[in-house]
Write a protein that holds these residues in place. Structure first.
Motif, PDB file in Angstrom:
ATOM      1  N   ILE A  92      55.468  18.900  48.264  1.00  0.00           N
ATOM      2  CA  ILE A  92      55.027  20.243  47.896  1.00  0.00           C
ATOM      3  C   ILE A  92      54.593  20.215  46.438  1.00  0.00           C
ATOM      4  CG2 ILE A  92      55.695  22.680  47.637  1.00  0.00           C
ATOM      5  CD1 ILE A  92      57.892  22.113  49.743  1.00  0.00           C
ATOM      6  N   CYS A  93      53.385  20.734  46.169  1.00  0.00           N
ATOM      7  CA  CYS A  93      52.847  20.814  44.814  1.00  0.00           C
ATOM      8  C   CYS A  93      52.633  22.282  44.485  1.00  0.00           C
ATOM      9  CB  CYS A  93      51.521  20.070  44.692  1.00  0.00           C
ATOM     10  SG  CYS A  93      51.569  18.339  45.187  1.00  0.00           S
ATOM     11  N   GLY A  94      53.285  22.791  43.444  1.00  0.00           N
ATOM     12  CA  GLY A  94      53.163  24.207  43.152  1.00  0.00           C
ATOM     13  C   GLY A  94      53.220  24.519  41.676  1.00  0.00           C
ATOM     14  N   HIS A  95      52.536  25.593  41.309  1.00  0.00           N
ATOM     15  CA  HIS A  95      52.512  26.064  39.924  1.00  0.00           C
ATOM     16  C   HIS A  95      53.780  26.852  39.637  1.00  0.00           C
ATOM     17  CE1 HIS A  95      51.434  28.454  36.399  1.00  0.00           C
ATOM     18  NE2 HIS A  95      50.422  27.633  36.191  1.00  0.00           N
ATOM     19  N   SER A  96      54.455  26.493  38.556  1.00  0.00           N
ATOM     20  CA  SER A  96      55.714  27.145  38.198  1.00  0.00           C
ATOM     21  C   SER A  96      55.475  28.326  37.273  1.00  0.00           C
ATOM     22  CB  SER A  96      56.651  26.151  37.501  1.00  0.00           C
ATOM     23  OG  SER A  96      57.835  26.791  37.098  1.00  0.00           O
ATOM     24  N   GLY A  97      56.195  29.398  37.515  1.00  0.00           N
ATOM     25  CA  GLY A  97      56.155  30.549  36.623  1.00  0.00           C
ATOM     26  C   GLY A  97      56.030  31.863  37.351  1.00  0.00           C
ATOM     27  N   TRP A  98      55.170  31.900  38.373  1.00  0.00           N
ATOM     28  CA  TRP A  98      54.937  33.142  39.111  1.00  0.00           C
ATOM     29  C   TRP A  98      55.781  33.246  40.375  1.00  0.00           C
ATOM     30  CZ3 TRP A  98      49.671  31.074  37.875  1.00  0.00           C
ATOM     31  CH2 TRP A  98      49.232  31.562  36.647  1.00  0.00           C
ATOM     32  N   GLY A  99      56.551  32.208  40.684  1.00  0.00           N
ATOM     33  CA  GLY A  99      57.533  32.331  41.739  1.00  0.00           C
ATOM     34  C   GLY A  99      57.309  31.629  43.062  1.00  0.00           C
ATOM     35  N   PRO A 100      56.096  31.204  43.435  1.00  0.00           N
ATOM     36  CA  PRO A 100      55.912  30.627  44.768  1.00  0.00           C
ATOM     37  C   PRO A 100      56.797  29.427  45.079  1.00  0.00           C
ATOM     38  CG  PRO A 100      53.784  31.195  43.846  1.00  0.00           C
ATOM     39  CD  PRO A 100      54.801  31.382  42.739  1.00  0.00           C
ATOM     40  N   THR A 101      57.175  28.656  44.068  1.00  0.00           N
ATOM     41  CA  THR A 101      57.938  27.434  44.302  1.00  0.00           C
ATOM     42  C   THR A 101      59.451  27.651  44.331  1.00  0.00           C
ATOM     43  OG1 THR A 101      57.737  27.063  41.922  1.00  0.00           O
ATOM     44  CG2 THR A 101      56.218  25.862  43.338  1.00  0.00           C
ATOM     45  N   LYS A 110      64.600  18.427  52.198  1.00  0.00           N
ATOM     46  CA  LYS A 110      64.337  16.988  52.102  1.00  0.00           C
ATOM     47  C   LYS A 110      62.946  16.674  51.566  1.00  0.00           C
ATOM     48  CE  LYS A 110      67.504  15.776  55.876  1.00  0.00           C
ATOM     49  NZ  LYS A 110      67.652  15.089  57.184  1.00  0.00           N
ATOM     50  N   THR A 111      62.129  17.705  51.350  1.00  0.00           N
ATOM     51  CA  THR A 111      60.757  17.489  50.870  1.00  0.00           C
ATOM     52  C   THR A 111      60.723  17.483  49.346  1.00  0.00           C
ATOM     53  OG1 THR A 111      59.801  18.562  52.822  1.00  0.00           O
ATOM     54  CG2 THR A 111      58.410  18.391  50.869  1.00  0.00           C
ATOM     55  N   PRO A 112      60.165  16.449  48.723  1.00  0.00           N
ATOM     56  CA  PRO A 112      60.060  16.414  47.259  1.00  0.00           C
ATOM     57  C   PRO A 112      59.147  17.531  46.743  1.00  0.00           C
ATOM     58  CG  PRO A 112      59.715  14.226  48.196  1.00  0.00           C
ATOM     59  CD  PRO A 112      59.682  15.197  49.334  1.00  0.00           C
ATOM     60  N   LEU A 113      59.504  18.074  45.591  1.00  0.00           N
ATOM     61  CA  LEU A 113      58.768  19.176  44.973  1.00  0.00           C
ATOM     62  C   LEU A 113      58.208  18.717  43.632  1.00  0.00           C
ATOM     63  CD1 LEU A 113      57.937  22.181  44.712  1.00  0.00           C
ATOM     64  CD2 LEU A 113      60.239  22.634  43.804  1.00  0.00           C
ATOM     65  N   LEU A 114      56.887  18.822  43.495  1.00  0.00           N
ATOM     66  CA  LEU A 114      56.176  18.478  42.258  1.00  0.00           C
ATOM     67  C   LEU A 114      55.635  19.769  41.656  1.00  0.00           C
ATOM     68  CD1 LEU A 114      54.771  16.552  40.227  1.00  0.00           C
ATOM     69  CD2 LEU A 114      52.918  16.286  41.906  1.00  0.00           C
ATOM     70  N   CYS A 115      56.174  20.179  40.518  1.00  0.00           N
ATOM     71  CA  CYS A 115      55.785  21.445  39.892  1.00  0.00           C
ATOM     72  C   CYS A 115      54.806  21.218  38.744  1.00  0.00           C
ATOM     73  CB  CYS A 115      57.010  22.182  39.357  1.00  0.00           C
ATOM     74  SG  CYS A 115      57.942  23.084  40.607  1.00  0.00           S
ATOM     75  N   TYR A 116      53.835  22.108  38.665  1.00  0.00           N
ATOM     76  CA  TYR A 116      52.889  22.137  37.549  1.00  0.00           C
ATOM     77  C   TYR A 116      53.470  23.060  36.486  1.00  0.00           C
ATOM     78  CZ  TYR A 116      48.292  22.330  35.226  1.00  0.00           C
ATOM     79  OH  TYR A 116      47.252  22.231  34.328  1.00  0.00           O
ATOM     80  N   PHE A 117      53.892  22.470  35.355  1.00  0.00           N
ATOM     81  CA  PHE A 117      54.520  23.235  34.284  1.00  0.00           C
ATOM     82  C   PHE A 117      53.493  23.464  33.174  1.00  0.00           C
ATOM     83  CE2 PHE A 117      58.372  21.243  36.185  1.00  0.00           C
ATOM     84  CZ  PHE A 117      59.005  22.432  36.558  1.00  0.00           C
ATOM     85  N   PRO A 390      42.384   9.862  40.451  1.00  0.00           N
ATOM     86  CA  PRO A 390      43.216   8.846  41.121  1.00  0.00           C
ATOM     87  C   PRO A 390      44.658   8.842  40.626  1.00  0.00           C
ATOM     88  CG  PRO A 390      41.086   7.919  40.491  1.00  0.00           C
ATOM     89  CD  PRO A 390      41.181   9.269  39.840  1.00  0.00           C
ATOM     90  N   GLN A 391      44.873   9.163  39.353  1.00  0.00           N
ATOM     91  CA  GLN A 391      46.240   9.217  38.831  1.00  0.00           C
ATOM     92  C   GLN A 391      47.009  10.395  39.432  1.00  0.00           C
ATOM     93  OE1 GLN A 391      46.582   8.735  34.501  1.00  0.00           O
ATOM     94  NE2 GLN A 391      44.580   7.724  34.469  1.00  0.00           N
ATOM     95  N   HIS A 392      46.330  11.522  39.610  1.00  0.00           N
ATOM     96  CA  HIS A 392      46.972  12.658  40.265  1.00  0.00           C
ATOM     97  C   HIS A 392      47.340  12.322  41.714  1.00  0.00           C
ATOM     98  CE1 HIS A 392      46.801  16.101  37.492  1.00  0.00           C
ATOM     99  NE2 HIS A 392      45.716  15.531  36.983  1.00  0.00           N
ATOM    100  N   LEU A 393      46.410  11.687  42.406  1.00  0.00           N
ATOM    101  CA  LEU A 393      46.669  11.321  43.802  1.00  0.00           C
ATOM    102  C   LEU A 393      47.826  10.327  43.890  1.00  0.00           C
ATOM    103  CD1 LEU A 393      42.973  10.970  45.015  1.00  0.00           C
ATOM    104  CD2 LEU A 393      44.554  12.843  45.519  1.00  0.00           C
ATOM    105  N   GLN A 394      47.879   9.385  42.950  1.00  0.00           N
ATOM    106  CA  GLN A 394      48.966   8.415  42.949  1.00  0.00           C
ATOM    107  C   GLN A 394      50.300   9.081  42.627  1.00  0.00           C
ATOM    108  OE1 GLN A 394      48.600   4.942  43.768  1.00  0.00           O
ATOM    109  NE2 GLN A 394      50.792   5.370  44.017  1.00  0.00           N
ATOM    110  N   LEU A 395      50.267  10.041  41.698  1.00  0.00           N
ATOM    111  CA  LEU A 395      51.493  10.763  41.357  1.00  0.00           C
ATOM    112  C   LEU A 395      52.033  11.504  42.576  1.00  0.00           C
ATOM    113  CD1 LEU A 395      53.568  11.822  39.287  1.00  0.00           C
ATOM    114  CD2 LEU A 395      51.947  13.671  38.760  1.00  0.00           C
ATOM    115  N   ILE A 396      51.157  12.169  43.311  1.00  0.00           N
ATOM    116  CA  ILE A 396      51.582  12.892  44.512  1.00  0.00           C
ATOM    117  C   ILE A 396      52.145  11.929  45.546  1.00  0.00           C
ATOM    118  CG2 ILE A 396      50.722  14.241  46.484  1.00  0.00           C
ATOM    119  CD1 ILE A 396      48.783  15.593  44.506  1.00  0.00           C
ATOM    120  N   GLN A 397      51.467  10.798  45.707  1.00  0.00           N
ATOM    121  CA  GLN A 397      51.954   9.782  46.648  1.00  0.00           C
ATOM    122  C   GLN A 397      53.331   9.266  46.236  1.00  0.00           C
ATOM    123  OE1 GLN A 397      50.060   8.634  49.463  1.00  0.00           O
ATOM    124  NE2 GLN A 397      52.012   7.738  50.046  1.00  0.00           N
ATOM    125  N   ASN A 398      53.491   9.004  44.936  1.00  0.00           N
ATOM    126  CA  ASN A 398      54.769   8.496  44.443  1.00  0.00           C
ATOM    127  C   ASN A 398      55.896   9.509  44.628  1.00  0.00           C
ATOM    128  OD1 ASN A 398      53.503   6.154  43.674  1.00  0.00           O
ATOM    129  ND2 ASN A 398      53.425   6.657  41.495  1.00  0.00           N
TER     130      ASN A 398
END
Length: 407
Positions: A92-101, A110-117, A390-398
């Motif tokens: 899950i990739c979500g922007h932090s601050g407005w609440g969706p995450t 069990k799903t990893p969470l990647l937040c955009y801070f 490609p770095q963003h895609l790799q980060l999400i994959q990782n």
């Protein structure tokens, strides 16, 4: 890979990465958002709406938190519907601050969470107390501290975070820095490229005979992006340079900070306060990308001001287009621009110093030509979408594979 993106305003910072993932048939991309208007091929939108707005009687310190909780509740319900329909994301990739995450770990533990801070709020030392002419009230100090509540919940819950610049990452509590990667969204440097010798012609504006053209770009005309200081400087510039024109690409609104009372816009306020030759000042509103690019390519000097706050994409886009950027000497700008190397810097609060720098640009275009080349080189080396995507895609994959180490 199944990816769930979350942002109130689709597609926002996730445009390129979500599109890239959706173009791989092995991926399934769902985007939870409130934006029902925009569509991007291959991305399934899932709309959420909070059940109500924050109540006016709620204590004003926690009204933003209540709004975030209402958004989080709406996404919580949406996520349960997705799960019931068989969609369980790998990440899950979500922007932090407005609440969706906020409550994703309660639906998908069990799903990893990647937040955009993007930003962490401080009453002292960054944007809030930057302008000595607008001091904070005592009540602002606890209010600003409390605004971080939903962000702190995400910092605790997320498996990984990212911030677009080192300056923005530095605003977060040091104990969380090891969780937050610094990775800019990226600028399409193939699209934003120089066109030497170009003159500006827009559908309702022909400046093809103008040799001295100043450009200014912002989402809104507001103090956070130095609009009042720019207008004050423009008065000095017009007195010194009778043939200089200015093009302002911005909406007549406030995106950050406080609006003026009684519905007065900063544009109207400043034009009443500062005498200008309006025949040489062109307010063109917001523009589609093709016309916006023409403005940048025709610019003699591109002015960018910001409080110590989030850095605008537009500054990097201007550098990529070969603009000579004259920027405020504030922390987010100085992370990118070195004075006299790939741009020029000036004191945010000194309109006369800005005018002096514009004189320098106009009087020595050949001598300063290398700054334009270096500006584009900076964009190509550090902010090019072709390198960063490609770095963003790799980060999400990782993150999906839980293969990241801290730091």
């Amino acid at each position: 890979m199944r990816v769930l993106f979350l942002h109130t305003n689709f597609p926002a910072q996730y445009r390129h990465v979500a599109l890239a993932l959706s173009q791989d048939p092995k991926n399934q991309v769902v985007f939870g958002t409130q934006n029902q208007e925009v569509e991007l091929g291959g991305i399934r939108k899932a709309i959420f709406q909070p059940s109500r707005e924050a109540h006016p009687s709620t204590h004003h310190y926690i009204r933003p938190l209540e709004s975030a909780v209402l958004n989080g509740q709406a996404v919580f319900r949406l996520a349960n519907q997705l799960q019931a329909a068989g969609f369980v994301p790998d990440v899950i990739c979500g922007h932090s601050g407005w609440g969706p995450t906020l409550y994703m770990k309660d639906v998908f533990p069990k799903t990893p969470l990647l937040c955009y801070f993007e930003w962490f709020y401080h009453a002292r030392g960054s944007d809030a107390d930057f302008d000595p002419a607008a001091p904070l009230a005592m009540d602002d100090l606890p209010r600003i501290r409390t605004k971080n509540a939903p962000i702190l919940l995400d910092l605790y819950s997320c498996d990984r975070g990212l911030s677009p610049t080192h300056w923005q990452q530095s605003q977060f509590p040091p104990e969380f820095h090891s969780k937050i990667s610094v990775l800019h969204d990226g600028v399409d440097t193939n699209y934003f490229r120089p066109n030497p010798g170009s003159k500006l012609v827009l559908p309702n504006l022909d400046l093809s005979q103008v040799d001295e053209l100043i450009t200014y770009v912002s989402r809104g005309m507001e103090p956070y992006r130095g609009f009042p200081q720019f207008i004050e400087a423009l008065a000095h510039i017009q007195q010194r340079r009778p043939h200089c024109h200015a093009v302002i690409v911005a909406s007549e609104r406030v995106c950050y900070g406080k609006s003026l009372p009684n519905g007065i816009s900063y544009k109207d306020y400043m034009l009443k306060k500062v005498p200008l030759d309006l025949s040489r000042v062109h307010f063109v509103g917001t523009l589609p990308y093709g016309l916006y690019l023409k403005v940048l390519q025709a610019s003699s000097a591109h002015i960018y001001l910001t409080k110590p706050f989030v850095l605008s994409w537009s500054m990097i886009e201007a550098m990529s287009a070969g603009c000579l950027v004259v920027g405020s000497a504030t922390a987010p700008v100085k992370e990118v621009i070195q004075d006299g190397k790939n741009g020029l810097l000036f004191d945010f609060f000194s309109p006369t110093q800005l005018a002096d720098r514009i004189d320098e640009v106009m009087n020595h275009p050949t001598r300063l030509a290398s700054l334009r080349v270096n500006a584009r080189t900076t964009a190509l080396e550090n902010y090019a979408l072709a390198k960063l995507l490609p770095q963003h895609l790799q980060l999400i994959q990782n993150v999906a594979q839980r293969s990241l180490v801290p730091g």
